[in-house]
Structure formats: structure tokens, C-alpha cells
Design a protein around this motif. Structure first.
Motif, PDB file in Angstrom:
ATOM      1  N   ASP A 103      -2.996 -10.786  -4.977  1.00  0.00           N
ATOM      2  CA  ASP A 103      -2.482 -11.476  -3.794  1.00  0.00           C
ATOM      3  C   ASP A 103      -2.111 -10.490  -2.691  1.00  0.00           C
ATOM      4  N   PHE A 104      -1.531  -9.357  -3.065  1.00  0.00           N
ATOM      5  CA  PHE A 104      -1.135  -8.334  -2.104  1.00  0.00           C
ATOM      6  C   PHE A 104      -2.348  -7.770  -1.381  1.00  0.00           C
ATOM      7  N   ARG A 105      -3.410  -7.491  -2.116  1.00  0.00           N
ATOM      8  CA  ARG A 105      -4.618  -6.901  -1.529  1.00  0.00           C
ATOM      9  C   ARG A 105      -5.306  -7.850  -0.538  1.00  0.00           C
ATOM     10  N   LYS A 106      -5.053  -9.137  -0.652  1.00  0.00           N
ATOM     11  CA  LYS A 106      -5.651 -10.121   0.258  1.00  0.00           C
ATOM     12  C   LYS A 106      -4.917 -10.207   1.596  1.00  0.00           C
ATOM     13  N   GLU A 107      -3.750  -9.578   1.708  1.00  0.00           N
ATOM     14  CA  GLU A 107      -2.898  -9.730   2.889  1.00  0.00           C
ATOM     15  C   GLU A 107      -3.397  -8.998   4.125  1.00  0.00           C
ATOM     16  N   ASP A 109      -5.694  -5.189   5.910  1.00  0.00           N
ATOM     17  CA  ASP A 109      -6.378  -3.906   5.759  1.00  0.00           C
ATOM     18  C   ASP A 109      -5.495  -2.854   5.088  1.00  0.00           C
ATOM     19  N   LYS A 110      -4.218  -2.796   5.471  1.00  0.00           N
ATOM     20  CA  LYS A 110      -3.315  -1.806   4.867  1.00  0.00           C
ATOM     21  C   LYS A 110      -3.172  -2.055   3.369  1.00  0.00           C
ATOM     22  N   GLN A 111      -3.086  -3.334   3.001  1.00  0.00           N
ATOM     23  CA  GLN A 111      -2.898  -3.696   1.599  1.00  0.00           C
ATOM     24  C   GLN A 111      -4.163  -3.453   0.774  1.00  0.00           C
ATOM     25  N   GLU A 112      -5.321  -3.537   1.418  1.00  0.00           N
ATOM     26  CA  GLU A 112      -6.582  -3.306   0.697  1.00  0.00           C
ATOM     27  C   GLU A 112      -6.722  -1.862   0.225  1.00  0.00           C
ATOM     28  N   LYS A 113      -5.932  -0.962   0.803  1.00  0.00           N
ATOM     29  CA  LYS A 113      -5.982   0.441   0.391  1.00  0.00           C
ATOM     30  C   LYS A 113      -5.428   0.627  -1.020  1.00  0.00           C
ATOM     31  N   LEU A 114      -4.676  -0.356  -1.501  1.00  0.00           N
ATOM     32  CA  LEU A 114      -4.156  -0.278  -2.865  1.00  0.00           C
ATOM     33  C   LEU A 114      -5.339  -0.347  -3.829  1.00  0.00           C
ATOM     34  N   GLU A 115      -5.498   0.681  -4.625  1.00  0.00           N
ATOM     35  CA  GLU A 115      -6.630   0.772  -5.557  1.00  0.00           C
ATOM     36  C   GLU A 115      -6.170   0.381  -6.962  1.00  0.00           C
ATOM     37  N   VAL A 116      -6.925  -0.515  -7.574  1.00  0.00           N
ATOM     38  CA  VAL A 116      -6.650  -0.875  -8.962  1.00  0.00           C
ATOM     39  C   VAL A 116      -7.505   0.048  -9.822  1.00  0.00           C
ATOM     40  N   LYS A 117      -6.845   0.973 -10.518  1.00  0.00           N
ATOM     41  CA  LYS A 117      -7.579   1.950 -11.326  1.00  0.00           C
ATOM     42  C   LYS A 117      -7.972   1.376 -12.681  1.00  0.00           C
ATOM     43  N   ALA A 118      -7.033   0.710 -13.337  1.00  0.00           N
ATOM     44  CA  ALA A 118      -7.272   0.168 -14.678  1.00  0.00           C
ATOM     45  C   ALA A 118      -6.054  -0.632 -15.105  1.00  0.00           C
ATOM     46  N   ALA A 119      -6.178  -1.257 -16.257  1.00  0.00           N
ATOM     47  CA  ALA A 119      -5.036  -1.948 -16.857  1.00  0.00           C
ATOM     48  C   ALA A 119      -5.105  -1.759 -18.355  1.00  0.00           C
ATOM     49  N   VAL A 120      -3.971  -1.937 -19.002  1.00  0.00           N
ATOM     50  CA  VAL A 120      -3.907  -1.882 -20.462  1.00  0.00           C
ATOM     51  C   VAL A 120      -3.344  -3.213 -20.939  1.00  0.00           C
TER      52      VAL A 120
END
Length: 187
Positions: A103-107, A109-120
């Protein structure tokens, strides 16, 4: 100098223990890259995580590696722990952190810079691209409860419908007979 070094080691050991404890309690963990994000945007992300009950930490990669020594995740995160890394720990609902990130990344251009590297999730590493597609789309704890409740209520609703059906049929038959008698007496 020796005293300063021992204090730094004690601080690092404390952080390692804290991170290890968070991994032990978490139902899922999302690794994020925040390169290029300004302080205001990161502060907004922290606030969203806090509201959702997610613990967000920026921890040195080496300390995360040390915290994972002797666990099933030891050595599994390789390239994930490169560059600036933040870690989001979900404790109740495994999909919470991933949903906040999506949801944050959809807000903007600044928020799109957040990179999802991985999850466990359950000691299995999930690629960054799959976090938003799969983990974030999993039903949450409340959604699962609602689905379970609907499943449990369905047999009772079906039983009531089955019990009412003969009565409804009788009403239809009586109504049809009433109309038939009215037509024959009126005509």
C-alpha cells in the motif's frame, strides 16, 4: 581504547540478541531497501508500520547474519543482506508488513523507491517480487476468521432452508388452491 571497544562489542551483542528475539517471535519478516528515500518518507513508513503493529528496524547486515547463526535461516539470505537494509517484523498476521509495504509503494514516486528485497515465512525465503504478489495478497487474520465463521454458519443456514422448504411449498399449494376456488366461484 579497550574500554570503548568492549562497550561497542556489548552494544553489538545486545542488538544481535534483540534481533534474534524478534526473529524468534515473528510470523514473517520482510527485508527492505530504502536507498534514495528522504527522512520524511521513511518516517511516514515507520508510522504506518507502528499503526499496523509491525516492528521496523534498520540493522547492520553483519548483525542480522550473527543473529541468524545456528538457525534454519543461517546463510540463506546471501544477497538480501547487501546495501542498506531495513527489517519489518510481523508478529500476529504474517501478511501485515507485506500489505503495509504494498500500500505504501502505491502512494507515489518517493514511496516507490522502497525496495522489497525478500521475506521470510516459516523459515523459507521468498523473493522480493513474490512478497507483494503472494504474501501481501494472503488473507489477514480477521479475513480468515470471517471466512471460517461463514463456513461454520453455512450448514446451519442450509438446515433452516431445508426445514422451511416444505412449509413454503404448502403455502404455495394452499395459495394456488385459494385462487382456483375464487376463479371457479366468481365465474
Amino acid at each position: 581504547m579497550a574500554n570503548g571497544t568492549s562497550t561497542a562489542r556489548a552494544d553489538k551483542a545486545k542488538v544481535v540478541d534483540e534481533v534474534k528475539g524478534l526473529f524468534d517471535k515473528a510470523t514473517s519478516v520482510v527485508f527492505l531497501g530504502f536507498k534514495g528515500m528522504d527522512v520524511i518518507t521513511v518516517t511516514d513508513l515507520r508510522s504506518k508500520f507502528r499503526k499496523a503493529g509491525v516492528e521496523y528496524k534498520v540493522v547492520k547486515n553483519k548483525l542480522v547474519e550473527q543473529a541468524l547463526k545456528g538457525t534454519p535461516l543461517e546463510g540463506k539470505l546471501g544477497k538480501v543482506l547487501a546495501g542498506e537494509t531495513a527489517v519489518a517484523f510481523s508478529f500476529e498476521d504474517p501478511s501485515t508488513a507485506a500489505k503495509v509495504v504494498r500500500d505504501f509503494r502505491k502512494e507515489g514516486d518517493k514511496q516507490e523507491k522502497l525496495e522489497v528485497k525478500a521475506a521470510v515465512l516459516d523459515n523459507a525465503v521468498m523473493a522480493g517480487g513474490d512478497v507483494e504478489k503472494q504474501l501481501a495478497s494472503m488473507p489477514g487474520k480477521d479475513e480468515l476468521r470471517a471466512m471460517l465463521l461463514a463456513t461454520l454458519q453455512a450448514p446451519a443456514q442450509n438446515l433452516v432452508a431445508q426445514l422451511q422448504a416444505p412449509l413454503q411449498n404448502l403455502v404455495y399449494v394452499l395459495e394456488a388452491r385459494r385462487k382456483q376456488l375464487e376463479e371457479s366461484s366468481g365465474g
